[in-house]
Scaffold this motif. Sequence first.
Motif, PDB file in Angstrom:
ATOM      1  N   VAL A 144      12.272   8.816   8.972  1.00  0.00           N
ATOM      2  CA  VAL A 144      13.017   9.578   9.984  1.00  0.00           C
ATOM      3  C   VAL A 144      14.030   8.670  10.678  1.00  0.00           C
ATOM      4  O   VAL A 144      15.193   9.045  10.870  1.00  0.00           O
ATOM      5  N   LYS A 145      13.611   7.463  11.023  1.00  0.00           N
ATOM      6  CA  LYS A 145      14.532   6.506  11.676  1.00  0.00           C
ATOM      7  C   LYS A 145      15.667   6.121  10.729  1.00  0.00           C
ATOM      8  O   LYS A 145      16.818   6.007  11.158  1.00  0.00           O
ATOM      9  N   ALA A 146      15.347   5.926   9.454  1.00  0.00           N
ATOM     10  CA  ALA A 146      16.376   5.569   8.478  1.00  0.00           C
ATOM     11  C   ALA A 146      17.367   6.711   8.304  1.00  0.00           C
ATOM     12  O   ALA A 146      18.583   6.489   8.180  1.00  0.00           O
ATOM     13  N   ALA A 147      16.874   7.943   8.303  1.00  0.00           N
ATOM     14  CA  ALA A 147      17.755   9.112   8.176  1.00  0.00           C
ATOM     15  C   ALA A 147      18.681   9.203   9.390  1.00  0.00           C
ATOM     16  O   ALA A 147      19.890   9.422   9.241  1.00  0.00           O
ATOM     17  N   ARG A 148      18.114   9.033  10.573  1.00  0.00           N
ATOM     18  CA  ARG A 148      18.941   9.057  11.800  1.00  0.00           C
ATOM     19  C   ARG A 148      19.968   7.932  11.795  1.00  0.00           C
ATOM     20  O   ARG A 148      21.121   8.141  12.157  1.00  0.00           O
ATOM     21  N   ASP A 190      -6.253   4.394  -2.891  1.00  0.00           N
ATOM     22  CA  ASP A 190      -7.327   3.803  -2.070  1.00  0.00           C
ATOM     23  C   ASP A 190      -6.946   3.706  -0.594  1.00  0.00           C
ATOM     24  O   ASP A 190      -7.823   3.550   0.255  1.00  0.00           O
ATOM     25  N   ALA A 191      -5.655   3.732  -0.288  1.00  0.00           N
ATOM     26  CA  ALA A 191      -5.183   3.549   1.084  1.00  0.00           C
ATOM     27  C   ALA A 191      -4.823   4.871   1.759  1.00  0.00           C
ATOM     28  O   ALA A 191      -4.408   4.872   2.925  1.00  0.00           O
ATOM     29  N   MET A 192      -4.966   5.988   1.055  1.00  0.00           N
ATOM     30  CA  MET A 192      -4.626   7.286   1.651  1.00  0.00           C
ATOM     31  C   MET A 192      -5.569   7.599   2.806  1.00  0.00           C
ATOM     32  O   MET A 192      -6.729   7.210   2.800  1.00  0.00           O
ATOM     33  N   GLY A 193      -5.022   8.286   3.808  1.00  0.00           N
ATOM     34  CA  GLY A 193      -5.819   8.683   4.959  1.00  0.00           C
ATOM     35  C   GLY A 193      -5.991   7.593   6.001  1.00  0.00           C
ATOM     36  O   GLY A 193      -6.760   7.761   6.950  1.00  0.00           O
ATOM     37  N   GLN A 194      -5.263   6.488   5.864  1.00  0.00           N
ATOM     38  CA  GLN A 194      -5.400   5.369   6.796  1.00  0.00           C
ATOM     39  C   GLN A 194      -4.174   5.191   7.695  1.00  0.00           C
ATOM     40  O   GLN A 194      -4.067   4.194   8.400  1.00  0.00           O
ATOM     41  N   GLY A 195      -3.248   6.148   7.643  1.00  0.00           N
ATOM     42  CA  GLY A 195      -2.081   6.103   8.525  1.00  0.00           C
ATOM     43  C   GLY A 195      -0.827   5.503   7.925  1.00  0.00           C
ATOM     44  O   GLY A 195       0.229   5.524   8.566  1.00  0.00           O
ATOM     45  N   TYR A 196      -0.898   5.007   6.702  1.00  0.00           N
ATOM     46  CA  TYR A 196       0.285   4.387   6.096  1.00  0.00           C
ATOM     47  C   TYR A 196       1.362   5.416   5.763  1.00  0.00           C
ATOM     48  O   TYR A 196       2.551   5.132   5.873  1.00  0.00           O
ATOM     49  N   GLY A 197       0.946   6.611   5.372  1.00  0.00           N
ATOM     50  CA  GLY A 197       1.912   7.676   5.103  1.00  0.00           C
ATOM     51  C   GLY A 197       2.671   8.057   6.357  1.00  0.00           C
ATOM     52  O   GLY A 197       3.892   8.211   6.339  1.00  0.00           O
ATOM     53  N   SER A 198       1.968   8.182   7.471  1.00  0.00           N
ATOM     54  CA  SER A 198       2.614   8.494   8.752  1.00  0.00           C
ATOM     55  C   SER A 198       3.567   7.383   9.165  1.00  0.00           C
ATOM     56  O   SER A 198       4.675   7.644   9.637  1.00  0.00           O
ATOM     57  N   LEU A 199       3.140   6.146   8.988  1.00  0.00           N
ATOM     58  CA  LEU A 199       3.983   4.999   9.324  1.00  0.00           C
ATOM     59  C   LEU A 199       5.273   5.021   8.507  1.00  0.00           C
ATOM     60  O   LEU A 199       6.373   4.862   9.054  1.00  0.00           O
ATOM     61  N   LEU A 200       5.154   5.254   7.207  1.00  0.00           N
ATOM     62  CA  LEU A 200       6.345   5.299   6.348  1.00  0.00           C
ATOM     63  C   LEU A 200       7.195   6.527   6.641  1.00  0.00           C
ATOM     64  O   LEU A 200       8.428   6.452   6.587  1.00  0.00           O
ATOM     65  N   PHE A 201       6.572   7.644   6.966  1.00  0.00           N
ATOM     66  CA  PHE A 201       7.338   8.840   7.312  1.00  0.00           C
ATOM     67  C   PHE A 201       8.163   8.580   8.575  1.00  0.00           C
ATOM     68  O   PHE A 201       9.341   8.930   8.636  1.00  0.00           O
ATOM     69  N   VAL A 206       0.809  -1.223   0.000  1.00  0.00           N
ATOM     70  CA  VAL A 206       0.000   0.000   0.000  1.00  0.00           C
ATOM     71  C   VAL A 206       0.839   1.269   0.000  1.00  0.00           C
ATOM     72  O   VAL A 206       0.300   2.368  -0.110  1.00  0.00           O
ATOM     73  N   GLY A 207       2.164   1.141   0.113  1.00  0.00           N
ATOM     74  CA  GLY A 207       2.998   2.334   0.117  1.00  0.00           C
ATOM     75  C   GLY A 207       4.469   2.007   0.015  1.00  0.00           C
ATOM     76  O   GLY A 207       4.887   0.866   0.222  1.00  0.00           O
ATOM     77  N   VAL A 208       5.245   3.048  -0.302  1.00  0.00           N
ATOM     78  CA  VAL A 208       6.692   2.909  -0.423  1.00  0.00           C
ATOM     79  C   VAL A 208       7.348   4.215   0.018  1.00  0.00           C
ATOM     80  O   VAL A 208       6.809   5.299  -0.205  1.00  0.00           O
ATOM     81  N   ALA A 209       8.496   4.093   0.672  1.00  0.00           N
ATOM     82  CA  ALA A 209       9.304   5.259   1.040  1.00  0.00           C
ATOM     83  C   ALA A 209      10.759   4.948   0.742  1.00  0.00           C
ATOM     84  O   ALA A 209      11.200   3.797   0.854  1.00  0.00           O
ATOM     85  N   GLN A 210      11.498   6.005   0.381  1.00  0.00           N
ATOM     86  CA  GLN A 210      12.910   5.861   0.022  1.00  0.00           C
ATOM     87  C   GLN A 210      13.697   7.036   0.587  1.00  0.00           C
ATOM     88  O   GLN A 210      13.306   8.189   0.406  1.00  0.00           O
ATOM     89  N   VAL A 211      14.794   6.725   1.265  1.00  0.00           N
ATOM     90  CA  VAL A 211      15.667   7.736   1.855  1.00  0.00           C
ATOM     91  C   VAL A 211      17.061   7.560   1.278  1.00  0.00           C
ATOM     92  O   VAL A 211      17.598   6.444   1.251  1.00  0.00           O
ATOM     93  N   LEU A 264       7.845   9.020  -1.021  1.00  0.00           N
ATOM     94  CA  LEU A 264       6.875   8.524  -0.052  1.00  0.00           C
ATOM     95  C   LEU A 264       5.540   8.559  -0.787  1.00  0.00           C
ATOM     96  O   LEU A 264       4.966   9.627  -0.997  1.00  0.00           O
ATOM     97  N   PHE A 265       5.104   7.386  -1.223  1.00  0.00           N
ATOM     98  CA  PHE A 265       3.890   7.286  -2.026  1.00  0.00           C
ATOM     99  C   PHE A 265       2.975   6.220  -1.442  1.00  0.00           C
ATOM    100  O   PHE A 265       3.435   5.155  -1.012  1.00  0.00           O
TER     101      PHE A 265
END
Length: 161
Positions: free
Chosen positions: A109-113, A94-105, A72-77, A89-90
Amino acid sequence: MSKSGEHETAAARLRPPRVDELAELSRLSLRSKAVHGYGAPMMAAFRQELLSSREDLEVDAIAVAQTEDGVVGVAQVSHTEDGCYLEKLFIEPDAMGQGYGSLLFEWAVKAARAGGASEMIIESDSGAAKFYRSMGAKPAGIAPSGSVFGRTLPRLVVPLG
């Protein structure tokens, strides 16, 4: 997080992508970008920048959000000599607004740190900038688009200190 790089929540688990998923992750990114109302010519201009490649897997930190229904999503750092960037971060429309963006964000942040960054830079689509600001990103000017000559993007920074 488990030794395999997976992280689970009640709704989704985060895991590294597989090589055989790269084409589908590229299509997911394009579908997600399209929700901002871009026409075919602009989407064609964005296409190359939104593709997921083998090189991305080798160089960058990438996570996919997976539910029992699929990805339902992908993020890349990325960590470069110019800084640490949230490259992608995409979320499936259909899955927007369900918290997946926040989870990937939060994963980003953890990956950047983990990569030693003191801040994470986001050169955001205008339509996504509000989300990033809600997650704590601070405005930091504008950046040139990597896809469309003359177009600028909001530049945001997430302090990681």
